[in-house]
Design a protein around this motif. Structure first.
Motif, short mmCIF file in Angstrom:
data_model
loop_
_atom_site.label_atom_id
_atom_site.label_comp_id
_atom_site.label_asym_id
_atom_site.label_seq_id
_atom_site.Cartn_x
_atom_site.Cartn_y
_atom_site.Cartn_z
N GLU A 196 13.33 73.27 68.81
CA GLU A 196 13.77 72.01 69.41
C GLU A 196 12.95 71.64 70.63
O GLU A 196 12.62 70.46 70.84
N ARG A 197 12.57 72.63 71.43
CA ARG A 197 11.90 72.33 72.70
C ARG A 197 10.38 72.32 72.60
O ARG A 197 9.72 71.52 73.27
N GLY A 201 16.11 82.40 70.92
CA GLY A 201 16.34 82.10 69.52
C GLY A 201 15.37 81.08 68.99
O GLY A 201 14.85 80.22 69.71
N LEU A 202 15.12 81.16 67.68
CA LEU A 202 14.15 80.28 67.04
C LEU A 202 14.56 78.81 67.14
O LEU A 202 13.73 77.94 67.39
N CYS A 223 19.52 79.33 82.99
CA CYS A 223 18.88 78.06 83.34
C CYS A 223 19.20 77.04 82.25
O CYS A 223 19.71 77.38 81.18
N SER A 224 18.91 75.78 82.52
CA SER A 224 19.39 74.71 81.66
C SER A 224 18.66 74.62 80.32
O SER A 224 19.11 73.91 79.42
N ARG A 225 17.53 75.32 80.17
CA ARG A 225 16.87 75.31 78.87
C ARG A 225 17.03 76.65 78.13
O ARG A 225 16.44 76.85 77.08
N PHE A 226 17.80 77.57 78.73
CA PHE A 226 18.18 78.86 78.13
C PHE A 226 17.08 79.91 78.10
O PHE A 226 17.33 81.04 77.68
N PRO A 271 8.16 72.37 69.47
CA PRO A 271 7.83 72.46 68.04
C PRO A 271 6.35 72.70 67.77
O PRO A 271 6.00 73.38 66.79
N ASP A 272 5.49 72.15 68.61
CA ASP A 272 4.05 72.32 68.38
C ASP A 272 3.56 73.72 68.74
O ASP A 272 2.46 74.12 68.34
N GLU A 273 4.35 74.45 69.52
CA GLU A 273 3.93 75.79 69.95
C GLU A 273 4.71 76.90 69.27
O GLU A 273 4.43 78.08 69.53
N ILE A 274 5.67 76.55 68.42
CA ILE A 274 6.59 77.58 67.96
C ILE A 274 5.90 78.69 67.19
O ILE A 274 6.28 79.87 67.30
N ALA A 275 4.86 78.37 66.42
CA ALA A 275 4.16 79.43 65.68
C ALA A 275 3.54 80.43 66.65
O ALA A 275 3.63 81.65 66.45
N LYS A 276 2.90 79.93 67.70
CA LYS A 276 2.30 80.82 68.70
C LYS A 276 3.37 81.59 69.47
O LYS A 276 3.23 82.78 69.75
N LEU A 277 4.47 80.92 69.82
CA LEU A 277 5.55 81.60 70.54
C LEU A 277 6.16 82.72 69.70
O LEU A 277 6.48 83.79 70.22
#
Length: 471
Positions: A101-102, A95-96, A368-371, A104-110
């Motif tokens: 949250e984890r 999910g976005l 896992c703990s970061r989903f 933020p600097d990579e979210i556009a690429k992800l």
């Protein structure tokens, strides 16, 4: 549950078969023979779920001359790949919101990589003629409580600030015009980011495509141990051995042959029901002409969707962690959960009272703990692994396959440069601390659902540490 409602729920389950609807299909292919003797190969893939199948397929697409062997301990697609809800999401980050949250600097690429990955899945389904009932319908996150509606409204504003398009806010009337339930207060519709499909037919279609490209597949062939052998690796099986230059582990919830990886995942048992096919009148009573996938916004959430023959799959809510991470076929059936799910189904769709369920099943998810998935190598780069998809692996396992192949090739790519790929989640503690922590978290999440979404000190602390529990 009131006695009358309990009787209705129990009666609806009277004819339910204790098996995944998806696997209970005449199209299910026969198992291939087990490996006997020694095999030699360039690449050995361990695991016949989506992770392993995509890895084998993409390896042959990248280099048709590469020799590839895949082994599966049971039958291709029999575990999570044949038991899930069939939601194939573009999101690589569970999910976005979790991604923002984890990373933020990579979210556009992800997000870009996730969209490309979903497009590639759709293209592969077409290219290989995989009849898996693929429908690019999107998904609606549904609010059933006032605090959830306000959270969705605020999140939609954040989505717009991030410059992400294709996600629309639906008020109560707009949502009920799409799917009619008296419990629905509003929702967010991601119009292109999720496809619905028949999960087992996707696995079986990938199996066929792999065979056509020359992958050698052995079923009922469990990898028992993994050791160095000359310049490569050796994997012992019940009746033989595979010697390989490189190994990709797609075993997910099953114990990793790289033992240091095991503390990063725990099994969570998830459960689902499938109704009998709806009549045209029943379907008309709930609308759902757009055939979108749906999921409610509670911590203990439901996911639901229409099958190709207009049944409703209804799953989720209970996420059961067995003490010690025990995996057992006995846990695939949990009548108390099925009864609870049936009652909740009729709360959501009272106009379908009298409808029966044809199938009831469960299965384990690798949480896992970061989903979201994590990746790595072992034995000086000869072995790669991907695990921890946490219930959103129908789509993201293909991305994981690309990452594993990049890592085995020693390549620096836009995928391997990601912090998400280079970092690991927090491992789960040993027992009894894992069980105690998960139980406290589950109870806290349930309390938040019944208390206007307010998170207690335990959940706030977990949030600060970037830890959690989800299915």
């Amino acid at each position: 549950m009131a006695p009358a409602a309990m009787r209705i729920a129990a009666q609806s389950l009277s004819g339910a078969k204790p098996v995944s609807y998806w696997l209970d299909d005449p199209a299910r292919p026969d198992a291939l023979p087990a490996l006997t003797g020694d095999e030699h190969t360039d690449l050995l893939v361990i695991g016949g779920g989506y992770s392993g199948l995509w890895t084998a397929l993409i390896a042959k697409e990248r280099d048709p001359e590469r020799d590839v062997v895949l082994i599966e301990g049971h039958e291709v697609g029999w575990a999570a790949s044949g038991r899930n809800g069939g939601f194939c999401a573009a999101s690589l980050t569970h999910g976005l919101a979790n991604g923002v949250e984890r990373w933020p600097d990579e979210i556009a690429k992800l997000e870009e990589l996730g969209e490309r990955n979903l497009d590639a899945i759709e293209a592969a389904v077409t290219r290989y003629g995989i009849d898996c009932e693929f429908e690019r319908t999107g998904e609606i996150d549904v609010a059933t409580e006032p605090h959830q509606l306000e959270e969705l409204r605020e999140w939609h504003e954040e989505i717009l600030r991030l410059g992400i398009t294709g996600v629309d806010f639906l008020d109560r009337e707009a949502l009920r015009a799409e799917v009619d339930s008296p419990t629905f207060l509003g929702g967010l519709w991601d119009r292109r980011g999720v496809a619905m499909l028949h999960p087992a037919k996707l696995a079986w279609g990938l199996k066929r495509a792999c065979l056509e490209l020359g992958v050698r597949i052995y079923e009922h062939t469990r990898g028992l141990d993994l050791v160095r052998s000359g310049p490569g690796m050796a994997v012992r099986t019940p009746y033989g051995r595979v010697l390989a230059r490189r190994v990709a582990l797609g075993t997910n919830i099953f114990p990793s042959l790289v033992k240091r990886v095991r503390p990063y995942t725990v099994p969570v048992y998830d459960y689902a029901l499938m109704t009998e096919p709806l009549t045209p009148e029943q379907l008309e009573s709930i609308g759902w002409k757009g055939r979108q996938g749906l999921g409610d916004s509670a911590n203990q959430f439901h996911y639901f969707r229409l099958s190709a023959d207009n049944r409703i799959l209804w799953g989720g809510y209970d996420a059961i962690y067995p003490y010690g991470g025990k995996l057992s076929a006995d846990l695939d059936q949990r009548p108390e959960t099925f009864l609870k799910l049936a009652g909740q189904f009729f709360d959501c769709f009272p106009q379908l009272s009298g409808l029966g369920f044809s199938h009831a099943w469960g299965g384990a998810i690798d949480t896992c703990s970061r989903f979201t998935a994590f990746f790595g190598t072992a034995h000086q780069g000869r072995v790669a692994y991907a695990a921890g998809f946490t219930g959103l692996g129908v789509g993201s396992t293909r991305f994981g396959a690309d990452v594993m192949l990049d890592l085995l090739a020693g390549q620096e790519t836009e995928r391997t440069r990601l912090e998400m790929v280079r970092s690991k989640p927090m491992p789960f503690p040993p027992e009894p601390f894992a069980w105690a922590g998960i139980e406290i978290t589950k109870r806290s999440l349930a309390r938040a659902d019944s208390n206007g979404g307010h998170r207690n000190l335990w959940l706030k602390t977990m949030d600060k540490l970037g830890l959690g529990f989800d299915s």
